[in-house]
Design a protein around this motif. Sequence first.
Motif, PDB file in Angstrom:
ATOM      1  N   CYS A  71     -61.263  14.266  14.727  1.00 54.14           N
ATOM      2  CA  CYS A  71     -61.694  15.048  13.568  1.00 54.14           C
ATOM      3  C   CYS A  71     -60.781  14.624  12.422  1.00 54.14           C
ATOM      4  O   CYS A  71     -59.704  15.200  12.244  1.00 54.14           O
ATOM      5  CB  CYS A  71     -61.565  16.546  13.855  1.00 54.14           C
ATOM      6  N   GLY A  74     -59.797  17.482  10.067  1.00 50.65           N
ATOM      7  CA  GLY A  74     -58.907  18.508  10.614  1.00 50.65           C
ATOM      8  C   GLY A  74     -57.605  17.944  11.148  1.00 50.65           C
ATOM      9  O   GLY A  74     -56.535  18.536  10.968  1.00 50.65           O
ATOM     10  N   CYS A  82     -62.140  23.832  10.243  1.00 55.52           N
ATOM     11  CA  CYS A  82     -62.195  23.865  11.713  1.00 55.52           C
ATOM     12  C   CYS A  82     -60.786  24.147  12.246  1.00 55.52           C
ATOM     13  O   CYS A  82     -59.865  24.379  11.482  1.00 55.52           O
ATOM     14  CB  CYS A  82     -62.718  22.528  12.242  1.00 55.52           C
ATOM     15  N   CYS A  84     -59.264  22.010  14.590  1.00 48.38           N
ATOM     16  CA  CYS A  84     -58.858  20.813  15.342  1.00 48.38           C
ATOM     17  C   CYS A  84     -57.380  20.467  15.165  1.00 48.38           C
ATOM     18  O   CYS A  84     -56.697  20.147  16.148  1.00 48.38           O
ATOM     19  CB  CYS A  84     -59.723  19.626  14.935  1.00 48.38           C
TER      20      CYS A  84
END
Length: 211
Positions: A71, A74, A82, A84
């Motif tokens: 990600c 993230g 998010c 992540c």
Amino acid sequence: MTTSLTSVPAAAAVLPAVELDYVASCELPMPWAKFRLHAFTEPATGKEHVAITLGDVANGEPVLARIHSECLTGDALFSLRCDCGPQLEAALQKIAEEGRGALFYLRQEGRGIGLVNKIRAYQLQDAGADTVEANEALGFKPDQRNYRLCLPMLQHLKISSLRLMTNNPRKITAMEQLGLKVVERVPLVITHNPFNERYLATKAGKLGHLF
Ligand SMILES: Nc1nc2c(ncn2[C@@H]2O[C@H](COP(=O)(O)OP(=O)(O)OP(=O)(O)O)[C@@H](O)[C@H]2O)c(=O)[nH]1
Ligand SMILES: [Zn+2]
């Protein structure tokens, strides 16, 4: 020198194999411990995947493990859309605390749709769609990831039994279907903020995550 690592265990015989080539390993000092980084290439796609290990993971004892999907937003760009980034950090920290474990960093950005398509999906989410609706509007399944990717890496590292850090029960099922033993699910921290509430609610409501 590369080693070809194609294999399909009996339990996953119905699934097509994913071939990875092991390329090289090096030391990777991080704020929490000095890990080892192992590089693999996937000839079919040209993607490069890595595993990060600490301690003796090949001794047969269940391994504290994280299967982390890329990600960029993230993991590297501090996105609050998010969870992540904090999950990646928490997983590495926990492995360091125990002195032993493995993290598999799979280049399956955006649940497998790629970075640009994830940004298209985010654009749709900015206009009101949730994460599942946005993927579907772009012609993708809600989650296109393929966890079979892990198998050649796990085999290379001689890991067959996991204590898996995840909130996603489908990851556990996927590992078991590959013939691996998941002896424990270790829940991962969730960081709530005003920007990821809907993302987390959709994960719990539509994707089956356990919070
Ligand atoms: N397509 C799409 N992908 C997303 C979105 N938000 C995060 N991702 C991707 O989702 C992946 C992370 O998966 P998650 O569903 O958050 O979590 P998980 O890996 O299934 O479960 P955990 O093990 O509990 O973290 C990464 O590849 C992210 O890039 C989104 O809105 N749309
Ligand atoms: Zn993310």
